[in-house]
Design a protein around this motif. Structure first.
Motif, mmCIF file in Angstrom:
data_model
loop_
_atom_site.group_PDB
_atom_site.id
_atom_site.type_symbol
_atom_site.label_atom_id
_atom_site.label_comp_id
_atom_site.label_asym_id
_atom_site.label_seq_id
_atom_site.Cartn_x
_atom_site.Cartn_y
_atom_site.Cartn_z
ATOM 1 N N VAL A 196 -84.736 42.617 -66.254
ATOM 2 C CA VAL A 196 -84.259 43.355 -67.493
ATOM 3 C C VAL A 196 -84.202 44.851 -67.254
ATOM 4 C CG1 VAL A 196 -84.511 43.828 -69.537
ATOM 5 C CG2 VAL A 196 -84.481 41.606 -69.129
ATOM 6 N N ARG A 197 -85.231 45.494 -66.638
ATOM 7 C CA ARG A 197 -85.317 46.886 -66.287
ATOM 8 C C ARG A 197 -84.271 47.406 -65.659
ATOM 9 N NH1 ARG A 197 -89.065 45.180 -63.085
ATOM 10 N NH2 ARG A 197 -88.653 45.425 -60.673
ATOM 11 N N ASP A 198 -83.574 46.422 -64.724
ATOM 12 C CA ASP A 198 -82.641 47.033 -63.667
ATOM 13 C C ASP A 198 -81.250 46.755 -64.252
ATOM 14 O OD1 ASP A 198 -84.652 47.795 -61.866
ATOM 15 O OD2 ASP A 198 -84.481 46.019 -60.873
ATOM 16 N N GLY A 199 -81.267 45.954 -65.440
ATOM 17 C CA GLY A 199 -79.850 45.303 -65.976
ATOM 18 C C GLY A 199 -78.663 46.073 -66.197
ATOM 19 N N GLU A 200 -79.045 47.227 -66.670
ATOM 20 C CA GLU A 200 -77.792 48.013 -67.193
ATOM 21 C C GLU A 200 -77.113 48.721 -66.032
ATOM 22 O OE1 GLU A 200 -74.927 49.245 -68.980
ATOM 23 O OE2 GLU A 200 -76.154 47.677 -69.898
ATOM 24 N N ALA A 201 -78.198 49.117 -65.206
ATOM 25 C CA ALA A 201 -77.640 49.693 -64.071
ATOM 26 C C ALA A 201 -76.808 48.694 -62.890
ATOM 27 C CB ALA A 201 -78.635 50.360 -62.893
ATOM 28 N N ALA A 202 -77.435 47.374 -62.884
ATOM 29 C CA ALA A 202 -76.785 46.497 -61.934
ATOM 30 C C ALA A 202 -75.375 46.125 -62.781
ATOM 31 C CB ALA A 202 -77.728 45.141 -62.129
#
Ligand SMILES: C[S@@+](CC[C@H](N)C(=O)[O-])C[C@H]1O[C@@H](n2cnc3c(N)ncnc32)[C@H](O)[C@@H]1O
Length: 305
Positions: free
Chosen positions: A11-17
């Motif tokens: 989830v912590r990488d979700g927006e960037a991904a």
């Protein structure tokens, strides 16, 4: 568009991904991601899965799978790991073959040899990048998906109808990508297999303004003079600077030369650049690290006089 496959990222990488996947043309803004446990599931377009860039797959998408790079339907593992290869193929419906490189990039054609770890016995695949299709064969000719963003950067800088020379064109990723906006692209390579694939790729993408050429870049000035180009691509990272004087007669004030190189210190090629082009504006940018002591850089050289 039908939802068929998801990237699964913490989830912590979700927006960037998700942003990255949308920029890469793999995900669609209209399909909403959903959270499951600690992971964000980002719906992607099945037919575009092969376009996920190497870095994206390695860093964001599949933490539980062995490290690998996906190029079209081929995954290239970092280790000689048959079980891992089978696991990756099972997890990636768009991949048909898993390979392990048995040599470094070598020779003047900059190719590698591979061992097939799992799947079909081939090194050929169809690669998709920003809506373009390219046939590649990893043993016959050099190809890397890592410059996909770089090709978009150059495309976004281009004016319509530019005259472009790609001195080390390989199977044609720069010519295919830049062709839509260019007036003319001359795309040269020394490797006959690369030029054959490039011809196919020009046709696959319905381009009529890209001229493939088989030859040594050191002779291009003699062959092409008095032509002068608006933009010259020099992607031969081990040796491109040695060809600057071959490119110089094909430039004019305003020409931009994009020189890709592996460097160990900032400004490494400035002396050679200013020896060849006395009047030029030079910008150096780091693309990625290559080893603990070297990195892949691009020098944008704007010839001013
Ligand atoms: C690093 S690859 C780049 C290919 C392509 N630009 C790409 O981004 O995929 C360098 C290419 O330069 C070609 N090459 C090497 N020496 C050359 C020369 N003297 N003249 C023309 N092409 C050469 C190789 O065959 C290879 O395809």
């Amino acid at each position: 568009m039908k939802e068929q496959w998801c990237l699964r990222v913490p989830v912590r990488d979700g927006e960037a991904a998700r942003r990255n996947a949308i920029i890469e043309g793999v995900a669609d803004r209209s399909l909403r991601p959903r959270v499951e446990d600690e992971y964000l599931l980002i719906p992607v377009l099945f037919e575009c899965v092969g376009a996920v860039t190497a870095e994206f797959v390695e860093n964001q998408a599949v933490e539980e799978l062995p490290r690998h790079e996906q190029i079209g339907g081929i995954v290239v593992l970092q280790d000689d790991d048959t079980l891992g290869a089978e696991k990756i193929l099972a997890a990636r419906p768009s991949a048909h073959t898993a390979l392990f490189a048995t040599s470094p990039v070598e020779g003047e054609f900059r190719t590698k040899t591979f061992k097939v770890l799992a799947g079909s016995d081939t090194t050929e695949t169809m690669y998709h990048e920003y809506g373009r299709r390219m046939k590649i064969d990893l043993t016959a000719a050099y190809f890397s998906a890592r410059l996909a963003n770089e090709r978009q950067r150059i495309l976004s800088q281009m004016k319509t109808n530019e005259k472009i020379l790609d001195m080390f064109a390989g199977v044609g990723p720069f010519p295919v990508m830049l062709g839509e906006r260019a007036g003319l692209v001359i795309a040269n390579d020394l490797n006959p297999e690369a030029v054959l694939l490039m011809q196919k790729n020009i046709r696959l993408n319905h381009l009529t303004n890209v001229i493939p050429m088989l030859g040594d870049a050191k002779n291009l000035a003699e062959i092409l003079s008095p032509m002068q180009f608006d933009r010259i691509i020099m992607n031969l990272p081990m040796d491109a600077a040695a060809f600057l004087s071959a490119a110089a007669p094909l430039t004019k004030p305003g020409t931009i030369v994009h020189l890709y190189s592996l460097v160990e210190r900032e400004g490494e090629h400035n002396a050679e650049i200013f020896r060849v082009f006395q009047y030029a504006k030079v910008t150096e940018r780091v693309l990625r690290s290559y080893s603990p002591t070297s990195w892949h850089a691009v020098y944008d050289i704007e010839v001013t006089q």
